[in-house]
Design a protein around this motif. Structure first.
Motif, PDB file in Angstrom:
ATOM      1  N   ARG A 156       1.994   3.271   9.445  1.00 21.94           N
ATOM      2  CA  ARG A 156       0.687   2.648   9.315  1.00 21.94           C
ATOM      3  C   ARG A 156       0.816   1.223   8.762  1.00 21.94           C
ATOM      4  O   ARG A 156       0.198   0.283   9.255  1.00 21.94           O
ATOM      5  CB  ARG A 156      -0.192   3.510   8.384  1.00 21.94           C
ATOM      6  CG  ARG A 156      -1.522   2.913   7.932  1.00 21.94           C
ATOM      7  CD  ARG A 156      -2.517   2.660   9.042  1.00 21.94           C
ATOM      8  NE  ARG A 156      -2.719   3.783   9.933  1.00 21.94           N
ATOM      9  CZ  ARG A 156      -3.539   4.796   9.724  1.00 21.94           C
ATOM     10  NH1 ARG A 156      -4.227   4.874   8.604  1.00 21.94           N
ATOM     11  NH2 ARG A 156      -3.675   5.747  10.620  1.00 21.94           N
ATOM     12  N   ARG A 157       1.644   1.064   7.724  1.00 23.33           N
ATOM     13  CA  ARG A 157       1.852  -0.258   7.144  1.00 23.33           C
ATOM     14  C   ARG A 157       2.499  -1.191   8.158  1.00 23.33           C
ATOM     15  O   ARG A 157       2.110  -2.346   8.287  1.00 23.33           O
ATOM     16  CB  ARG A 157       2.734  -0.166   5.887  1.00 23.33           C
ATOM     17  CG  ARG A 157       2.019   0.398   4.686  1.00 23.33           C
ATOM     18  CD  ARG A 157       2.671   0.017   3.360  1.00 23.33           C
ATOM     19  NE  ARG A 157       4.099  -0.226   3.424  1.00 23.33           N
ATOM     20  CZ  ARG A 157       5.032   0.631   3.010  1.00 23.33           C
ATOM     21  NH1 ARG A 157       4.716   1.805   2.534  1.00 23.33           N
ATOM     22  NH2 ARG A 157       6.309   0.295   3.093  1.00 23.33           N
ATOM     23  N   ALA A 158       3.491  -0.677   8.878  1.00 22.96           N
ATOM     24  CA  ALA A 158       4.198  -1.488   9.866  1.00 22.96           C
ATOM     25  C   ALA A 158       3.214  -2.014  10.906  1.00 22.96           C
ATOM     26  O   ALA A 158       3.277  -3.171  11.317  1.00 22.96           O
ATOM     27  CB  ALA A 158       5.295  -0.671  10.540  1.00 22.96           C
ATOM     28  N   GLN A 159       2.288  -1.147  11.306  1.00 20.70           N
ATOM     29  CA  GLN A 159       1.273  -1.520  12.284  1.00 20.70           C
ATOM     30  C   GLN A 159       0.406  -2.657  11.736  1.00 20.70           C
ATOM     31  O   GLN A 159       0.115  -3.627  12.437  1.00 20.70           O
ATOM     32  CB  GLN A 159       0.399  -0.295  12.558  1.00 20.70           C
ATOM     33  CG  GLN A 159      -0.185  -0.242  13.927  1.00 20.70           C
ATOM     34  CD  GLN A 159      -0.917   1.088  14.139  1.00 20.70           C
ATOM     35  OE1 GLN A 159      -1.027   1.924  13.238  1.00 20.70           O
ATOM     36  NE2 GLN A 159      -1.419   1.268  15.339  1.00 20.70           N
ATOM     37  N   GLU A 160       0.010  -2.538  10.472  1.00 18.65           N
ATOM     38  CA  GLU A 160      -0.808  -3.577   9.838  1.00 18.65           C
ATOM     39  C   GLU A 160      -0.047  -4.894   9.753  1.00 18.65           C
ATOM     40  O   GLU A 160      -0.600  -5.955  10.008  1.00 18.65           O
ATOM     41  CB  GLU A 160      -1.244  -3.143   8.443  1.00 18.65           C
ATOM     42  CG  GLU A 160      -2.434  -2.210   8.468  1.00 18.65           C
ATOM     43  CD  GLU A 160      -2.861  -1.762   7.064  1.00 18.65           C
ATOM     44  OE1 GLU A 160      -2.600  -2.503   6.081  1.00 18.65           O
ATOM     45  OE2 GLU A 160      -3.444  -0.672   6.964  1.00 18.65           O
TER      46      GLU A 160
ATOM     47  N   LYS B 238       0.839  -1.200   0.000  1.00 19.44           N
ATOM     48  CA  LYS B 238       0.000   0.000   0.000  1.00 19.44           C
ATOM     49  C   LYS B 238       0.868   1.241   0.000  1.00 19.44           C
ATOM     50  O   LYS B 238       1.998   1.238   0.437  1.00 19.44           O
ATOM     51  CB  LYS B 238      -0.883  -0.006   1.257  1.00 19.44           C
ATOM     52  CG  LYS B 238      -1.917  -1.100   1.249  1.00 19.44           C
ATOM     53  CD  LYS B 238      -2.915  -0.861   2.367  1.00 19.44           C
ATOM     54  CE  LYS B 238      -3.941  -1.973   2.419  1.00 19.44           C
ATOM     55  NZ  LYS B 238      -4.095  -2.470   3.780  1.00 19.44           N
ATOM     56  N   ARG B 239       0.267   2.323  -0.443  1.00 19.58           N
ATOM     57  CA  ARG B 239       0.992   3.593  -0.498  1.00 19.58           C
ATOM     58  C   ARG B 239       0.914   4.341   0.831  1.00 19.58           C
ATOM     59  O   ARG B 239       1.310   5.496   0.911  1.00 19.58           O
ATOM     60  CB  ARG B 239       0.405   4.468  -1.614  1.00 19.58           C
ATOM     61  CG  ARG B 239       0.680   3.922  -2.994  1.00 19.58           C
ATOM     62  CD  ARG B 239       1.908   4.565  -3.610  1.00 19.58           C
ATOM     63  NE  ARG B 239       2.287   3.914  -4.851  1.00 19.58           N
ATOM     64  CZ  ARG B 239       3.332   3.103  -4.968  1.00 19.58           C
ATOM     65  NH1 ARG B 239       4.095   2.831  -3.926  1.00 19.58           N
ATOM     66  NH2 ARG B 239       3.637   2.566  -6.129  1.00 19.58           N
ATOM     67  N   ALA B 240       0.401   3.693   1.842  1.00 18.35           N
ATOM     68  CA  ALA B 240       0.266   4.361   3.143  1.00 18.35           C
ATOM     69  C   ALA B 240       1.643   4.655   3.740  1.00 18.35           C
ATOM     70  O   ALA B 240       2.647   4.103   3.308  1.00 18.35           O
ATOM     71  CB  ALA B 240      -0.533   3.485   4.093  1.00 18.35           C
TER      72      ALA B 240
END
Length: 169
Positions: A93-97, A87-89
């Motif tokens: 945020r990506r690390a959290q996901e 994702k382009r987030a």
């Protein structure tokens, strides 16, 4: 109902504990805590030199489960061969996901993290935190694949690696 749930896990069973991955039930013991008798699964995570005591009546609630079926393992392997979906987030945020997926105890979700964070030699460097997450996911995946196959982690790591390398660049 709760009695039937308890019998799911027995000593010597391998189980997956969401936050720690594959462990083995060493025994079931009773302990009195604050005047209440509790029945506990004693789970050993040999690799991490850690033992966990989990109340038998809470095990399913917290997501403890039996090892994945061979079907789920082959689904996870298929997932590895897929194209990375990044994702382009923002990284945080990506690390959290990714972390949530790793700690979900869901083998397919863990395979997704491995797939999305895997780098071939000619791709850009991974940051430290990317590598940490990748290695955590890879280790979870490899341990469960090994436990399901009844093989050692070296064999499992080879299988996982072959799946990752075989995917279309």
């Amino acid at each position: 109902m709760s009695k039937a749930k308890k019998a799911e896990f027995r000593p010597n069973d391998y189980v997956v504990y969401p936050a720690h991955g594959v462990g083995q039930i060493v025994s079931i013991e009773e302990q009195e805590i604050a005047g209440i008798k509790l029945e506990l699964f004693v789970i050993s995570f040999e690799k991490d030199k850690m033992t966990l005591r989990v109340p038998t009546n809470k095990a399913t609630e917290i997501g403890m489960r039996s090892l994945s079926s061979p079907d789920v393992v082959s689904q996870a392997m298929k997932t590895l061969k897929g194209k990375a979906k990044v994702k382009r987030a923002m990284w945080s945020r990506r690390a959290q996901e990714y972390e949530q997926k790793i700690n979900s105890g869901d083998l397919i979700a863990i395979a997704e993290v491995v797939r999305d964070l895997h780098r071939t030699d000619d791709q850009r460097e991974q940051s430290y935190s990317e590598r940490q997450l990748y290695e955590a996911a890879l280790e979870r995946l490899t341990r469960e694949v090994a436990a399901v196959a009844g093989s050692d982690e070296v064999d499992a790591a080879k299988k996982v690696d072959e799946a990752l390398v075989s995917r279309a660049a």
